[in-house]
Motif scaffolding. Sequence first.
Motif, PDB file in Angstrom:
ATOM      1  N   GLU A 297      18.485  29.444  -2.545  1.00 49.50           N
ATOM      2  CA  GLU A 297      18.595  30.259  -1.334  1.00 49.50           C
ATOM      3  C   GLU A 297      18.092  31.669  -1.588  1.00 49.50           C
ATOM      4  OE1 GLU A 297      18.936  30.757   2.337  1.00 49.50           O
ATOM      5  OE2 GLU A 297      20.150  29.028   1.760  1.00 49.50           O
ATOM      6  N   LEU A 298      17.562  32.277  -0.524  1.00 55.87           N
ATOM      7  CA  LEU A 298      17.200  33.689  -0.517  1.00 55.87           C
ATOM      8  C   LEU A 298      18.071  34.371   0.527  1.00 55.87           C
ATOM      9  CD1 LEU A 298      15.433  36.218  -1.032  1.00 55.87           C
ATOM     10  CD2 LEU A 298      13.840  35.307   0.670  1.00 55.87           C
ATOM     11  N   LEU A 299      18.774  35.432   0.107  1.00 58.52           N
ATOM     12  CA  LEU A 299      19.637  36.189   1.011  1.00 58.52           C
ATOM     13  C   LEU A 299      19.196  37.658   0.996  1.00 58.52           C
ATOM     14  CD1 LEU A 299      22.999  34.721  -0.282  1.00 58.52           C
ATOM     15  CD2 LEU A 299      21.812  34.059   1.808  1.00 58.52           C
ATOM     16  N   PRO A 300      18.375  38.077   1.967  1.00 57.86           N
ATOM     17  CA  PRO A 300      17.955  39.480   2.025  1.00 57.86           C
ATOM     18  C   PRO A 300      18.945  40.299   2.864  1.00 57.86           C
ATOM     19  CG  PRO A 300      16.626  38.177   3.519  1.00 57.86           C
ATOM     20  CD  PRO A 300      17.606  37.242   2.875  1.00 57.86           C
ATOM     21  N   PHE A 301      19.302  41.476   2.367  1.00 57.06           N
ATOM     22  CA  PHE A 301      20.231  42.365   3.066  1.00 57.06           C
ATOM     23  C   PHE A 301      19.520  43.682   3.360  1.00 57.06           C
ATOM     24  CE2 PHE A 301      22.737  39.541   0.423  1.00 57.06           C
ATOM     25  CZ  PHE A 301      23.702  39.080   1.305  1.00 57.06           C
ATOM     26  N   PHE A 302      19.322  43.977   4.653  1.00 58.80           N
ATOM     27  CA  PHE A 302      18.674  45.212   5.066  1.00 58.80           C
ATOM     28  C   PHE A 302      19.738  46.195   5.536  1.00 58.80           C
ATOM     29  CE2 PHE A 302      15.229  42.261   5.167  1.00 58.80           C
ATOM     30  CZ  PHE A 302      14.117  43.011   4.855  1.00 58.80           C
ATOM     31  N   PRO A 303      19.721  47.434   5.034  1.00 56.16           N
ATOM     32  CA  PRO A 303      20.739  48.415   5.413  1.00 56.16           C
ATOM     33  C   PRO A 303      20.546  48.896   6.843  1.00 56.16           C
ATOM     34  CG  PRO A 303      19.073  49.449   4.072  1.00 56.16           C
ATOM     35  CD  PRO A 303      18.746  47.975   4.111  1.00 56.16           C
ATOM     36  N   GLU A 304      21.634  49.326   7.445  1.00 56.94           N
ATOM     37  CA  GLU A 304      21.545  49.892   8.787  1.00 56.94           C
ATOM     38  C   GLU A 304      20.958  51.301   8.750  1.00 56.94           C
ATOM     39  OE1 GLU A 304      25.427  49.611  10.538  1.00 56.94           O
ATOM     40  OE2 GLU A 304      25.171  47.476  10.959  1.00 56.94           O
ATOM     41  N   THR A 305      21.132  51.990   7.623  1.00 64.81           N
ATOM     42  CA  THR A 305      20.617  53.339   7.453  1.00 64.81           C
ATOM     43  C   THR A 305      19.210  53.272   6.874  1.00 64.81           C
ATOM     44  OG1 THR A 305      22.865  54.068   6.951  1.00 64.81           O
ATOM     45  CG2 THR A 305      21.093  55.581   6.406  1.00 64.81           C
ATOM     46  N   LYS A 306      18.299  54.023   7.476  1.00 59.81           N
ATOM     47  CA  LYS A 306      16.914  54.029   6.998  1.00 59.81           C
ATOM     48  C   LYS A 306      16.833  54.675   5.621  1.00 59.81           C
ATOM     49  CE  LYS A 306      15.010  54.126  11.595  1.00 59.81           C
ATOM     50  NZ  LYS A 306      14.158  54.815  12.558  1.00 59.81           N
TER      51      LYS A 306
ATOM     52  N   GLU B 261      17.341  53.455   2.753  1.00 60.97           N
ATOM     53  CA  GLU B 261      18.229  52.932   1.727  1.00 60.97           C
ATOM     54  C   GLU B 261      17.618  51.670   1.149  1.00 60.97           C
ATOM     55  OE1 GLU B 261      22.359  52.479   2.490  1.00 60.97           O
ATOM     56  OE2 GLU B 261      22.479  54.336   3.615  1.00 60.97           O
ATOM     57  N   LYS B 262      18.122  51.279   0.001  1.00 63.32           N
ATOM     58  CA  LYS B 262      17.590  50.101  -0.669  1.00 63.32           C
ATOM     59  C   LYS B 262      17.902  48.817   0.079  1.00 63.32           C
ATOM     60  CE  LYS B 262      17.677  51.843  -5.360  1.00 63.32           C
ATOM     61  NZ  LYS B 262      18.193  51.642  -6.712  1.00 63.32           N
TER      62      LYS B 262
ATOM     63  N   ILE C   9      12.977  49.718  -1.936  1.00 63.35           N
ATOM     64  CA  ILE C   9      12.945  50.450  -0.668  1.00 63.35           C
ATOM     65  C   ILE C   9      11.608  50.166   0.003  1.00 63.35           C
ATOM     66  CG2 ILE C   9      13.036  52.705   0.466  1.00 63.35           C
ATOM     67  CD1 ILE C   9      14.692  53.693  -1.926  1.00 63.35           C
ATOM     68  N   PRO C  10      11.637  49.496   1.169  1.00 58.95           N
ATOM     69  CA  PRO C  10      10.377  49.235   1.883  1.00 58.95           C
ATOM     70  C   PRO C  10       9.902  50.484   2.619  1.00 58.95           C
ATOM     71  CG  PRO C  10      12.211  48.299   3.094  1.00 58.95           C
ATOM     72  CD  PRO C  10      12.782  48.882   1.832  1.00 58.95           C
TER      73      PRO C  10
ATOM     74  N   TYR D 180       4.062  47.140   0.464  1.00 59.66           N
ATOM     75  CA  TYR D 180       5.088  47.405   1.473  1.00 59.66           C
ATOM     76  C   TYR D 180       6.255  48.220   0.934  1.00 59.66           C
ATOM     77  CZ  TYR D 180       2.412  43.730   3.627  1.00 59.66           C
ATOM     78  OH  TYR D 180       1.378  42.981   4.138  1.00 59.66           O
ATOM     79  N   LEU D 181       6.190  48.636  -0.327  1.00 57.85           N
ATOM     80  CA  LEU D 181       7.319  49.300  -0.981  1.00 57.85           C
ATOM     81  C   LEU D 181       7.007  50.744  -1.332  1.00 57.85           C
ATOM     82  CD1 LEU D 181       8.293  46.423  -3.427  1.00 57.85           C
ATOM     83  CD2 LEU D 181       9.111  46.824  -1.096  1.00 57.85           C
ATOM     84  N   THR D 182       8.060  51.570  -1.385  1.00 59.59           N
ATOM     85  CA  THR D 182       7.884  52.980  -1.746  1.00 59.59           C
ATOM     86  C   THR D 182       7.945  53.195  -3.253  1.00 59.59           C
ATOM     87  OG1 THR D 182      10.248  53.456  -1.590  1.00 59.59           O
ATOM     88  CG2 THR D 182       8.931  53.769   0.411  1.00 59.59           C
ATOM     89  N   GLY D 183       8.453  52.239  -3.990  1.00 65.89           N
ATOM     90  CA  GLY D 183       8.587  52.387  -5.436  1.00 65.89           C
ATOM     91  C   GLY D 183       8.766  51.034  -6.090  1.00 65.89           C
ATOM     92  N   PRO D 184       9.170  51.032  -7.348  1.00 71.68           N
ATOM     93  CA  PRO D 184       9.295  49.770  -8.080  1.00 71.68           C
ATOM     94  C   PRO D 184      10.505  48.939  -7.638  1.00 71.68           C
ATOM     95  CG  PRO D 184      10.045  51.584  -9.442  1.00 71.68           C
ATOM     96  CD  PRO D 184       9.477  52.185  -8.187  1.00 71.68           C
ATOM     97  N   ILE D 185      10.413  47.657  -7.910  1.00 69.76           N
ATOM     98  CA  ILE D 185      11.513  46.727  -7.674  1.00 69.76           C
ATOM     99  C   ILE D 185      12.361  46.693  -8.937  1.00 69.76           C
ATOM    100  CG2 ILE D 185      12.112  44.307  -7.269  1.00 69.76           C
ATOM    101  CD1 ILE D 185       9.379  44.013  -5.868  1.00 69.76           C
ATOM    102  N   THR D 186      13.675  46.774  -8.767  1.00 71.57           N
ATOM    103  CA  THR D 186      14.570  46.610  -9.911  1.00 71.57           C
ATOM    104  C   THR D 186      15.367  45.331  -9.702  1.00 71.57           C
ATOM    105  OG1 THR D 186      16.338  47.918  -8.888  1.00 71.57           O
ATOM    106  CG2 THR D 186      14.785  49.091 -10.299  1.00 71.57           C
ATOM    107  N   TYR D 187      15.795  44.711 -10.803  1.00 69.93           N
ATOM    108  CA  TYR D 187      16.553  43.475 -10.671  1.00 69.93           C
ATOM    109  C   TYR D 187      17.554  43.310 -11.802  1.00 69.93           C
ATOM    110  CZ  TYR D 187      13.497  41.595 -14.260  1.00 69.93           C
ATOM    111  OH  TYR D 187      12.821  41.398 -15.431  1.00 69.93           O
ATOM    112  N   LYS D 188      18.546  42.477 -11.539  1.00 72.20           N
ATOM    113  CA  LYS D 188      19.571  42.120 -12.512  1.00 72.20           C
ATOM    114  C   LYS D 188      19.862  40.637 -12.353  1.00 72.20           C
ATOM    115  CE  LYS D 188      21.784  46.629 -12.511  1.00 72.20           C
ATOM    116  NZ  LYS D 188      22.996  47.371 -12.255  1.00 72.20           N
ATOM    117  N   LEU D 189      20.348  40.037 -13.411  1.00 75.38           N
ATOM    118  CA  LEU D 189      20.685  38.621 -13.412  1.00 75.38           C
ATOM    119  C   LEU D 189      22.201  38.454 -13.548  1.00 75.38           C
ATOM    120  CD1 LEU D 189      17.876  37.484 -15.866  1.00 75.38           C
ATOM    121  CD2 LEU D 189      17.804  37.457 -13.385  1.00 75.38           C
ATOM    122  N   TYR D 190      22.761  37.481 -12.831  1.00 73.16           N
ATOM    123  CA  TYR D 190      24.196  37.276 -12.817  1.00 73.16           C
ATOM    124  C   TYR D 190      24.548  35.791 -12.860  1.00 73.16           C
ATOM    125  CZ  TYR D 190      24.567  42.074 -11.108  1.00 73.16           C
ATOM    126  OH  TYR D 190      24.477  43.437 -10.962  1.00 73.16           O
ATOM    127  N   ASN D 191      25.613  35.471 -13.557  1.00 72.85           N
ATOM    128  CA  ASN D 191      26.221  34.140 -13.440  1.00 72.85           C
ATOM    129  C   ASN D 191      27.085  34.165 -12.182  1.00 72.85           C
ATOM    130  OD1 ASN D 191      25.375  32.690 -15.817  1.00 72.85           O
ATOM    131  ND2 ASN D 191      26.620  34.158 -16.965  1.00 72.85           N
TER     132      ASN D 191
END
Length: 95
Positions: free
Chosen positions: A38-47, A49-50, A9-10, A81-92
């Motif tokens: 590739e990098l694909l960033p998705f920003f929510p329309e609602t403030k 949100e992650k 959350i930025p 620039y963030l309000t908290g920690p970054i979380t991540y997951k890995l996928y095939n």
Amino acid sequence: MFARIVEFIPKLEKKEEFVKVIRNEVLPILKKQPGFMELLPFFPETKNEKVIAVTLWTEKRNAERYEREVYPKVEEILKPYLTGPITYKLYNVET
């Protein structure tokens, strides 16, 4: 193909600055990494949100190498620039 998906959350007041940092600092680092596609960033329309960002890699080992060797530097760049920690997951990616 392999995907690394991060969520965070930025800070609202720093969103524009954050986007510039992604474009000007983080993306050039990613483009230098072996196997990065590739990098694909998705920003929510609602403030408040992650944001979800997907990076695509040719192979799992490339994403793991990035995570071990380069990601700590990227995380430090983004932290102000963030309000908290970054979380991540890995996928095939099955296509």
